[in-house]
Design a protein around this motif. Sequence first.
Motif, PDB file in Angstrom:
ATOM      1  N   ILE A   1     -14.327  -2.377  15.546  1.00 53.22           N
ATOM      2  CA  ILE A   1     -14.042  -2.618  14.130  1.00 53.22           C
ATOM      3  C   ILE A   1     -12.537  -2.577  13.911  1.00 53.22           C
ATOM      4  CG2 ILE A   1     -14.315  -1.765  11.763  1.00 53.22           C
ATOM      5  CD1 ILE A   1     -16.970  -0.516  12.701  1.00 53.22           C
ATOM      6  N   LEU A   2     -11.999  -3.606  13.260  1.00 54.28           N
ATOM      7  CA  LEU A   2     -10.607  -3.642  12.845  1.00 54.28           C
ATOM      8  C   LEU A   2     -10.561  -3.273  11.368  1.00 54.28           C
ATOM      9  CD1 LEU A   2      -7.579  -4.475  13.199  1.00 54.28           C
ATOM     10  CD2 LEU A   2      -8.299  -6.769  12.491  1.00 54.28           C
TER      11      LEU A   2
ATOM     12  N   ASN B   1       6.400  -0.733  -5.254  1.00 59.13           N
ATOM     13  CA  ASN B   1       6.258  -1.951  -6.044  1.00 59.13           C
ATOM     14  C   ASN B   1       4.928  -2.670  -5.802  1.00 59.13           C
ATOM     15  OD1 ASN B   1       6.792  -2.687  -3.439  1.00 59.13           O
ATOM     16  ND2 ASN B   1       8.188  -4.381  -3.968  1.00 59.13           N
ATOM     17  N   ALA B   2       3.998  -2.036  -5.123  1.00 59.10           N
ATOM     18  CA  ALA B   2       2.724  -2.701  -4.817  1.00 59.10           C
ATOM     19  C   ALA B   2       1.938  -2.972  -6.106  1.00 59.10           C
ATOM     20  CB  ALA B   2       1.898  -1.837  -3.875  1.00 59.10           C
ATOM     21  N   GLY B   3       1.497  -4.207  -6.251  1.00 56.34           N
ATOM     22  CA  GLY B   3       0.712  -4.571  -7.431  1.00 56.34           C
ATOM     23  C   GLY B   3      -0.774  -4.444  -7.224  1.00 56.34           C
ATOM     24  N   ALA B   4      -1.209  -4.322  -5.962  1.00 61.70           N
ATOM     25  CA  ALA B   4      -2.629  -4.182  -5.640  1.00 61.70           C
ATOM     26  C   ALA B   4      -2.743  -3.889  -4.144  1.00 61.70           C
ATOM     27  CB  ALA B   4      -3.406  -5.454  -5.981  1.00 61.70           C
ATOM     28  N   ALA B   5      -3.923  -3.435  -3.751  1.00 68.76           N
ATOM     29  CA  ALA B   5      -4.182  -3.188  -2.332  1.00 68.76           C
ATOM     30  C   ALA B   5      -5.629  -3.548  -2.019  1.00 68.76           C
ATOM     31  CB  ALA B   5      -3.901  -1.739  -1.965  1.00 68.76           C
ATOM     32  N   LEU B   6      -5.880  -3.771  -0.744  1.00 66.41           N
ATOM     33  CA  LEU B   6      -7.210  -4.157  -0.297  1.00 66.41           C
ATOM     34  C   LEU B   6      -7.554  -3.390   0.977  1.00 66.41           C
ATOM     35  CD1 LEU B   6      -9.285  -6.325  -1.350  1.00 66.41           C
ATOM     36  CD2 LEU B   6      -8.500  -7.762   0.525  1.00 66.41           C
ATOM     37  N   LEU B   7      -8.638  -2.616   0.901  1.00 69.54           N
ATOM     38  CA  LEU B   7      -9.171  -1.965   2.098  1.00 69.54           C
ATOM     39  C   LEU B   7     -10.051  -2.971   2.823  1.00 69.54           C
ATOM     40  CD1 LEU B   7      -9.576   0.621   3.799  1.00 69.54           C
ATOM     41  CD2 LEU B   7     -11.532   1.150   2.339  1.00 69.54           C
ATOM     42  N   PHE B   8      -9.764  -3.203   4.089  1.00 62.53           N
ATOM     43  CA  PHE B   8     -10.345  -4.320   4.830  1.00 62.53           C
ATOM     44  C   PHE B   8     -11.024  -3.811   6.095  1.00 62.53           C
ATOM     45  CE2 PHE B   8     -10.257  -8.759   6.227  1.00 62.53           C
ATOM     46  CZ  PHE B   8     -10.286  -8.638   7.609  1.00 62.53           C
ATOM     47  N   GLU B   9     -12.226  -4.288   6.380  1.00 64.33           N
ATOM     48  CA  GLU B   9     -12.903  -3.996   7.639  1.00 64.33           C
ATOM     49  C   GLU B   9     -13.531  -5.277   8.185  1.00 64.33           C
ATOM     50  OE1 GLU B   9     -15.786  -0.904   7.518  1.00 64.33           O
ATOM     51  OE2 GLU B   9     -14.321   0.687   7.206  1.00 64.33           O
ATOM     52  N   GLU B  10     -13.303  -5.493   9.482  1.00 61.06           N
ATOM     53  CA  GLU B  10     -13.850  -6.675  10.156  1.00 61.06           C
ATOM     54  C   GLU B  10     -14.428  -6.262  11.487  1.00 61.06           C
ATOM     55  OE1 GLU B  10     -14.587 -10.690  11.405  1.00 61.06           O
ATOM     56  OE2 GLU B  10     -14.306  -9.764   9.451  1.00 61.06           O
TER      57      GLU B  10
END
Length: 288
Positions: free
Chosen positions: A228-229, A278-287
């Motif tokens: 898993i990445l 300055n981050a406007g959003a984030a995404l937790l990602f799993e592949e």
Amino acid sequence: MTSLDPYLKDASQFRGEAERLLLPSSEQEISQILREAQRTGTPVTVAGAGTGLTGGRVPQGGLVLSTEKLNRILEIQGGWARIQPAVTLKQLEEACASQGLFYPPDPGEKAASLGGTIATNASGPRSLKYGATRLYVERLRVVLPDGGLLEISRGQALEKGGLLSIPLPGGKILEVPVPSYRPPNTKNSAGYFAEEGMDAVDLFVGAEGTLGVVTEATLRLLKIPAAILSGLLFFNSERDCFAFAGESKRILKPRALEFIDSKSLRILSEKHSDIPKNAGAALLFEEE
């Protein structure tokens, strides 16, 4: 003597009240409790691990029935797990891993009881790829509100003509009208599951314990992915984040995408210095 107070709230901190706490250790005890409660008209609230955030297990009077003593993994074999309701997601995960298997639904709280996840049709980050709990429940044992025991497997009773004809012990048939509404295709919705041709098992999944107490469930397992990445990706704007999420779903078919907005990031940055200011959003990602 076990204190009643911890059972008057869940993780939302919404509080209720109750007259008494009951900790049955068998189906027979649960049957007796529900039979007597129905005779006297006493409300019964079924309590799981209390990790929910919606007040579903919080009593509004009457009795609290905790299933915590029904906490055994009965069998793991051939891609199936047979468990009692107080087994936690963490316990099942650890038991399955030794056989190279895993249980896909993951609401993000490993201390959640499986009975509670069945009662709420819990989903979570991995539902993007695998779907919610309902898809993995193959068989249930349920003590009904009148104290009777129902054991039903997927495919045994399907909706026909607006009715579910559910076989009971002794040869009796329980006819249940299927609600005429159709649940909206949204993340948050309430009400019993209703669908043309639906399976009777699906009526109990997500019913919040209002149709009976689940005492045993057979759950479908899958093989653990080879690798898993995962990562937390930061974006200048929500627009950029959503664009990436759409493209990744189209090209990569990730198993999890969790969005974090700028307000949440600002709160997190107070304790975590590695979050870009300055981050406007984030995404937790799993592949996989």
